[in-house]
Scaffold this motif. Structure first.
Motif, PDB file in Angstrom:
ATOM      1  N   THR A 159       0.735  -1.202  -0.018  1.00 11.69           N
ATOM      2  CA  THR A 159       0.097  -0.029  -0.012  1.00 11.69           C
ATOM      3  C   THR A 159       0.799   1.448  -0.014  1.00 11.69           C
ATOM      4  OG1 THR A 159      -0.105  -0.282   2.410  1.00 11.69           O
ATOM      5  CG2 THR A 159      -1.917  -0.988   1.098  1.00 11.69           C
ATOM      6  N   VAL A 160       2.057   1.229   0.369  1.00 13.38           N
ATOM      7  CA  VAL A 160       3.033   2.304   0.241  1.00 13.38           C
ATOM      8  C   VAL A 160       3.137   2.788  -1.158  1.00 13.38           C
ATOM      9  CG1 VAL A 160       4.669   1.653   2.320  1.00 13.38           C
ATOM     10  CG2 VAL A 160       5.181   0.953  -0.192  1.00 13.38           C
ATOM     11  N   GLY A 162       0.479   3.324  -3.254  1.00 10.05           N
ATOM     12  CA  GLY A 162      -0.676   4.200  -3.663  1.00 10.05           C
ATOM     13  C   GLY A 162      -1.227   3.609  -4.989  1.00 10.05           C
ATOM     14  N   LEU A 175       6.628   6.368  -3.680  1.00 16.79           N
ATOM     15  CA  LEU A 175       5.844   5.881  -2.379  1.00 16.79           C
ATOM     16  C   LEU A 175       4.654   6.900  -2.277  1.00 16.79           C
ATOM     17  CD1 LEU A 175       8.187   4.553   0.215  1.00 16.79           C
ATOM     18  CD2 LEU A 175       7.464   3.489  -1.862  1.00 16.79           C
ATOM     19  N   ALA A 177       1.195   6.684  -0.909  1.00 16.37           N
ATOM     20  CA  ALA A 177       0.144   5.824  -0.203  1.00 16.37           C
ATOM     21  C   ALA A 177      -1.075   6.605  -0.329  1.00 16.37           C
ATOM     22  CB  ALA A 177       0.473   5.517   1.140  1.00 16.37           C
ATOM     23  N   GLY A 182      -1.216   2.968   4.573  1.00 13.84           N
ATOM     24  CA  GLY A 182      -0.090   2.953   3.814  1.00 13.84           C
ATOM     25  C   GLY A 182       0.830   4.155   4.252  1.00 13.84           C
ATOM     26  N   ARG A 183       0.301   5.463   4.751  1.00 13.97           N
ATOM     27  CA  ARG A 183       1.148   6.369   4.822  1.00 13.97           C
ATOM     28  C   ARG A 183       2.096   6.022   6.029  1.00 13.97           C
ATOM     29  NH1 ARG A 183      -2.589   9.274   2.438  1.00 13.97           N
ATOM     30  NH2 ARG A 183      -4.095   9.544   4.068  1.00 13.97           N
ATOM     31  N   ALA A 186       4.990   3.903   5.018  1.00 14.61           N
ATOM     32  CA  ALA A 186       6.195   4.723   4.369  1.00 14.61           C
ATOM     33  C   ALA A 186       6.941   5.597   5.339  1.00 14.61           C
ATOM     34  CB  ALA A 186       5.395   5.666   3.284  1.00 14.61           C
ATOM     35  N   ARG A 215       8.003  -5.262   1.512  1.00 13.56           N
ATOM     36  CA  ARG A 215       6.740  -4.845   1.113  1.00 13.56           C
ATOM     37  C   ARG A 215       5.894  -6.054   0.841  1.00 13.56           C
ATOM     38  NH1 ARG A 215       9.535   0.101  -2.323  1.00 13.56           N
ATOM     39  NH2 ARG A 215      10.252   1.341  -0.193  1.00 13.56           N
TER      40      ARG A 215
END
Ligand SMILES: O=c1ccn([C@@H]2O[C@H](COP(=O)(O)OP(=O)(O)O[C@H]3O[C@H](CO)[C@H](O)[C@H](O)[C@H]3O)[C@@H](O)[C@H]2O)c(=O)[nH]1
Length: 402
Positions: A159-160, A162, A175, A177, A182-183, A186, A215
């Protein structure tokens, strides 16, 4: 100090015969991925897992199952995992755990999985996500530094990326997200990378922090023994455990598909599912790479250490995209259950397609996700039917106290 009932108190995992094992702290080691990582570590015969978990979304029963699997496969002298029921936001508790093992040669490495992990939920309770995933990680990193523990495998996520422009996704993708979850992943990658950079000063050499971020794409399936699998507390938010629980009748709610208007082959989201044991073995490969001496260490030979520090990130996926409808078909085939579903609106934070380019991990870590989709669904179904009510009803461990 007292550890729970299935471990002895000498910190060596089993009697006195496992002194040569490297101690690896596994945060979140009772969770779905964590428990399979613990089994993979035990199976190497080289690592002794020390689990730290607050049981927020997991059960102590998983630890007992890990120990059973190791005994079944390695015999009665198999090393046994250790357990501390603690929260990574409790910095004093982390310090005390590291201090205890310092007296016995120290913790060699950390595999950091403890986190909140639901994409949709992260948009609803963002502060909880930043508190657990980011602040908790900072406490852990501070404690590692204090106790000279300088090997780290960090559990990151696809999910990093996006909504990536290139599919399959290489690690070099920006990256960006799309979800709060996700953020947080990251951000922690950035923090770790900054620490690695800061740590390569004069003369530090072997004592610099070395870290690998893995990841994950979408883990699926269960341990082939049927003893270990995904057992979220409450109604599952992820697709596969939900399908499995629906097929046994444990979940009676209707299945909702979150959107069929994505730019994918059937309009539903595409994900790259890999068997959870393949993923667990990927953690062992990442850990092994940290153990290698710096000269001749293939993964860090690609890094400009002075500017970047000893930090690498790898995709762990299969490289094969499957849509939500594909997964429903695959679970129907494994379970025989005819899923009824309705199409509803998109879920906050979802992106159309997350399919890995896993070639870097293959070249540099020797990682290859071997198991196919049928095996993932078969093993998931095997776990679900053997444990129709999950771990809760079978848990016989006393509540562990530190
Ligand atoms: O009831 C449901 C549940 C899920 N989905 C859909 O199924 C797909 C997969 O969703 P999951 O919740 O199973 O998995 P995610 O891809 O959202 O997230 C998972 O994979 C990510 C990496 O891709 C992260 O690692 C994350 O922690 C992990 O939960 C998504 O398109 C989702 O919208 C539905 O349609 N209905």
């Amino acid at each position: 100090m007292q550890l729970n009932g299935i471990v002895n108190g000498n910190g060596n995992g089993h009697g006195t015969s496992h002194h040569s094992l490297k101690r690896v702290l596994v945060t979140g080691g009772l969770g779905y991925i964590g428990s399979h990582v613990v089994v993979a570590l035990l199976m190497t015969g080289r690592y002794l897992p020390i689990v730290v978990d607050n049981c927020h979304n997991s059960y102590p029963e998983a630890l007992k199952r890990c120990a059973e699997i190791a005994r079944d496969e390695l015999g009665s002298d198999a090393p046994q995992p250790l357990f501390h029921r603690k929260d990574i936001r409790d910095k004093a508790a982390l310090d005390e755990i590291f201090r205890q093992y310092d007296e016995q040669g120290g913790i060699w490495a950390v595999i950091h999985l403890a986190a909140l992990k639901a994409v949709g939920e992260s948009g609803e309770i963002p502060l909880d996500y930043y508190q657990v995933n980011v602040v908790g990680s900072i406490y852990l990193l501070e404690t590692m530094a204090k106790h000279n523990c300088n090997h780290l495998v960090f559990s990151s996520s696809a999910t990093v990326y996006g909504t990536p422009k290139i599919i399959p996704i290489p690690e070099s993708s920006p990256l960006q997200a799309a979800s709060c979850y996700g953020r947080t992943k990251a951000m922690v990658e950035d923090i770790i990378q900054d620490l690695c950079r800061a740590d390569v000063g004069e003369g530090k050499g072997e004592s610099s922090l070395r870290a690998v971020s893995v990841r994950y794409f979408n883990p699926a399936g269960a341990h082939p023994s049927g003893k270990l699998g995904e057992e979220p507390r409450g109604k599952p938010g992820n697709l596969l455990p939900l399908l499995a629980q629906m097929a046994t009748g444990r979940q009676r709610a209707d299945l909702k598909i979150f959107g069929n208007d994505y730019p994918t082959r059937d309009g539903t989201c595409v994900r790259d599912y890999l068997h959870v044991m393949d993923l667990a073995n990927g953690h062992v490969l990442a850990l092994d790479s940290l153990a290698k001496p710096l000269s001749g260490n293939t993964i860090f030979s690609h890094v400009n250490v002075e500017s970047e520090g000893y930090f690498r990130a790898f995709n762990l996926g299969k490289g094969k995209g499957m849509s939500v409808l594909n997964m429903i078909d695959a679970m129907k085939k494994a379970s025989g259950f005819d899923f009824k579903y309705e199409i509803v609106g998109r879920r906050l934070g979802d992106v159309p397609d997350l399919t890995a380019d896993p070639s870097l991990a293959e070249e540099e870590l020797g990682f290859l996700a071997q198991e196919d989709l049928d095996t993932m669904c078969r093993d998931l179904w095997n776990f679900q039917t053997r444990n129709p009510h999950g771990y809760e009803s079978t848990s016989s461990l006393p509540s562990p106290i530190l």
